[in-house]
Design a protein around this motif. Structure first.
Motif, PDB file in Angstrom:
ATOM      1  N   GLY A  85       0.570  -1.469   0.335  1.00  0.00           N
ATOM      2  CA  GLY A  85       0.011   0.083   0.237  1.00  0.00           C
ATOM      3  C   GLY A  85       0.834   1.224   0.035  1.00  0.00           C
ATOM      4  N   LEU A  86       2.040   0.660   0.329  1.00  0.00           N
ATOM      5  CA  LEU A  86       2.986   2.104   0.487  1.00  0.00           C
ATOM      6  C   LEU A  86       3.713   2.472  -1.120  1.00  0.00           C
ATOM      7  N   ASP A  87       3.562   1.569  -1.764  1.00  0.00           N
ATOM      8  CA  ASP A  87       4.325   2.055  -3.083  1.00  0.00           C
ATOM      9  C   ASP A  87       3.099   3.645  -3.712  1.00  0.00           C
ATOM     10  N   MET A  88       3.507   4.308  -4.410  1.00  0.00           N
ATOM     11  CA  MET A  88       3.689   4.933  -5.200  1.00  0.00           C
ATOM     12  C   MET A  88       3.854   5.287  -6.726  1.00  0.00           C
ATOM     13  N   ALA A  89       2.464   5.462  -7.749  1.00  0.00           N
ATOM     14  CA  ALA A  89       3.305   5.808  -8.907  1.00  0.00           C
ATOM     15  C   ALA A  89       2.770   6.931  -9.283  1.00  0.00           C
ATOM     16  N   ILE A  90       3.967   8.215 -10.130  1.00  0.00           N
ATOM     17  CA  ILE A  90       3.184   9.347  -9.848  1.00  0.00           C
ATOM     18  C   ILE A  90       2.604   9.063 -11.903  1.00  0.00           C
ATOM     19  N   THR A  91       0.968  10.438 -12.393  1.00  0.00           N
ATOM     20  CA  THR A  91       0.861   9.726 -13.142  1.00  0.00           C
ATOM     21  C   THR A  91       1.158  11.344 -13.562  1.00  0.00           C
ATOM     22  N   GLY A  92       1.970  11.622 -13.922  1.00  0.00           N
ATOM     23  CA  GLY A  92       2.165  13.595 -14.512  1.00  0.00           C
ATOM     24  C   GLY A  92       3.481  13.225 -14.357  1.00  0.00           C
ATOM     25  N   GLU A  93       4.389  15.116 -14.583  1.00  0.00           N
ATOM     26  CA  GLU A  93       5.819  15.358 -14.691  1.00  0.00           C
ATOM     27  C   GLU A  93       6.270  15.208 -13.052  1.00  0.00           C
ATOM     28  N   GLY A  94       5.553  14.870 -12.073  1.00  0.00           N
ATOM     29  CA  GLY A  94       6.754  15.398 -10.832  1.00  0.00           C
ATOM     30  C   GLY A  94       7.660  14.013 -10.711  1.00  0.00           C
ATOM     31  N   PHE A  95       8.423  14.245  -9.329  1.00  0.00           N
ATOM     32  CA  PHE A  95       9.283  13.809  -8.915  1.00  0.00           C
ATOM     33  C   PHE A  95       8.829  13.441  -6.994  1.00  0.00           C
ATOM     34  N   PHE A  96       9.197  12.538  -6.546  1.00  0.00           N
ATOM     35  CA  PHE A  96       8.782  12.274  -5.131  1.00  0.00           C
ATOM     36  C   PHE A  96       9.978  13.168  -4.540  1.00  0.00           C
ATOM     37  N   VAL A  97      10.041  13.877  -3.244  1.00  0.00           N
ATOM     38  CA  VAL A  97      11.101  14.607  -2.936  1.00  0.00           C
ATOM     39  C   VAL A  97      11.914  13.376  -1.729  1.00  0.00           C
ATOM     40  N   VAL A  98      12.850  13.182  -1.674  1.00  0.00           N
ATOM     41  CA  VAL A  98      13.862  12.832  -0.264  1.00  0.00           C
ATOM     42  C   VAL A  98      14.977  12.877  -0.295  1.00  0.00           C
ATOM     43  N   LYS A  99      14.972  12.703   1.686  1.00  0.00           N
ATOM     44  CA  LYS A  99      16.419  12.965   2.151  1.00  0.00           C
ATOM     45  C   LYS A  99      17.613  11.593   2.616  1.00  0.00           C
ATOM     46  N   PRO A 100      18.602  11.766   2.437  1.00  0.00           N
ATOM     47  CA  PRO A 100      19.272  11.129   2.827  1.00  0.00           C
ATOM     48  C   PRO A 100      19.373   9.887   4.160  1.00  0.00           C
ATOM     49  N   SER A 101      19.356  11.281   5.299  1.00  0.00           N
ATOM     50  CA  SER A 101      19.012  11.001   6.698  1.00  0.00           C
ATOM     51  C   SER A 101      18.320  11.774   7.254  1.00  0.00           C
ATOM     52  N   LEU A 102      17.680  11.619   8.112  1.00  0.00           N
ATOM     53  CA  LEU A 102      16.377  12.372   9.442  1.00  0.00           C
ATOM     54  C   LEU A 102      17.116  13.632   9.612  1.00  0.00           C
ATOM     55  N   THR A 103      18.382  14.166   9.264  1.00  0.00           N
ATOM     56  CA  THR A 103      19.317  15.141   9.846  1.00  0.00           C
ATOM     57  C   THR A 103      19.748  15.978   8.638  1.00  0.00           C
TER      58      THR A 103
END
Length: 426
Positions: free
Chosen positions: A79-97
């Protein structure tokens, strides 16, 4: 000169083969975007040279341009898998800080040991904070936070309202109506003696700490004519509670057809303390569906509005990116809204591997927003975006690149033959 001209052709064909091979190798990589090589011809010229006498000097690689076309969507059981339909990107950080962010189309997200939602590289998914309705309350990269799943639903809720609908048997005997603790009368209501009441029902309610407490109603038929009456003794645990402002229990009145005539609204009871929790006030509503008719005693419906602390039961993501958690106590909680990014020139992004990209001067700064708005696209939960590689097209291009390499090699062989012929002239 022809040696060096053909050499540029060999080098170009080799790079073309490398780009195509990389596309083919990543046909199974989630969120991968294929690349296309672009060539330009080389011309050596001088101001005095006639344009009709120019001969090219070969070819050079101008760009290896990424192709951000939409990949096919594949359904997933996560349920946490996500696909983007469009031109957007997910934003992620390599670590918590970390203050550094990267961007990805790979929506394969899982939960780590600390309950943070991370992608396949361990980078943390970024979300906007939201209110209870799922509306974003702060925007911008500085407002981003790491998505973490809670273990519980937070604060419990003490019961404030109980609703019951039941049928009291018309054939039940009338029991003497006496003051509850009148020692001079042979009839005294005793909840431990089932001969002193006709029927009973129990409802589990909750105190302010979320602890379950049993509320029991004992129904005593006190009158059959001219209209039926039933007295309701209500106990929470071992304590009997009375309607507000009364010293006697609640009385239910019915008409001759068995329909409830009073009370027709919720009755509020005096404050009580059910356990180690604080004082509590509840109301009880028998509604319009409670009857006294032929048949057996039957609870038609019952509900109460309290709940204990709930354990996490499931997580869902809607098309606009709102992440909601559901709990075993029946409550839901909006955890945040998935942060999205878009670029004026996504082909200018720098590849860092694992379907991740970082900003460059060519891509421009990211535009941050929400799914379902503008060109950010929508989110499909329980799905992944496959690589946008067309294997058939790549194999055809591979053949073309191979032929180009062979043709340039042949040109070098021909030039070598000519040179050898000249050298052998005596």
């Amino acid at each position: 000169m022809s040696f060096y001209t053909s050499l540029t052709g060999l080098q170009g064909a080799t790079k073309d083969l490398a780009v195509i091979s990389n596309n083919v190798a990543n046909v199974g990589s989630t969120g991968f975007k294929k690349s296309r090589i672009e060539f330009g011809d080389i011309i050596s010229t001088a101001p005095t040279l006639s344009p009709t006498q120019l001969i090219g000097s070969g070819t050079a690689v101008k760009n290896v341009r990424q192709q951000f076309s939409q990949g096919a969507t594949q359904q997933s059981a996560n349920g946490l898998d996500m696909a983007i339909t469009g031109e957007g990107f997910f934003v992620v950080k390599p670590s918590l800080t970390s203050s550094q962010v990267s961007f990805t189309r790979n929506g394969s997200f899982t939960v780590n040991a600390d309950r943070y939602v991370v992608d396949s590289t361990g980078a943390n998914l970024q979300i906007y904070p939201v209110d209870g309705s799922g509306t974003v309350v702060a925007t911008g990269i500085d407002s981003a936070r790491n998505l973490q799943l809670p273990l519980t639903s937070g604060s419990p809720k003490g019961t404030e309202a109980v609703t019951l609908a039941l049928n009291l048997p018309a054939a039940d005997d009338v029991l003497p109506s006496r003051p509850i603790y009148d020692a001079n009368n042979p009839y005294v209501f005793d909840r431990f003696d089932n001969k002193t009441y006709n029927q009973s029902s129990t409802t589990t309610i909750y105190d302010s700490l979320g602890s379950p407490v049993t509320m029991t109603n004992y129904y005593v038929k006190t009158q059959a004519t001219p209209t039926p009456q039933w007295t309701v003794h209500t106990f929470v645990g071992d304590t009997e509670i009375m309607p507000t402002g009364q010293t006697d229990p609640l009385v239910l009145n019915f008409d001759t057809s068995g329909s409830l005539t009073s009370p027709t609204t919720a009755i509020t009871y005096e404050q009580f303390t059910p356990s180690s929790a604080g004082p509590q006030i509840i109301s009880q509503d028998f509604g319009n569906d409670t009857t006294q008719r032929a048949g057996v005693f039957q609870i038609l419906s019952g509900s109460q509005d309290g709940y204990p602390v709930g354990q996490l039961e499931g997580v869902t993501v809607d098309a606009k990116g709102v992440v909601s958690a559901s709990f075993t106590n029946g409550t839901t909680q909006a955890l945040g809204k998935v942060m999205m990014a878009a670029f004026s020139n996504p082909s200018g992004l720098k590849q860092t591997g694992n379907a991740h990209w970082t900003v460059t001067g060519l891509s421009g700064n990211p535009r941050l927003g929400e799914a379902g708005a503008g060109d950010f696209g929508s989110i499909q939960a329980g799905a992944l975006e496959r690589a946008n590689v067309d294997l058939t097209e790549e194999l055809v291009d591979l053949i073309v690149a191979q032929r180009n390499f062979q043709a340039n090699a042949k040109a070098i062989e021909t030039a070598n033959t000519l040179s050898q012929t000249i050298i052998n002239i005596r």
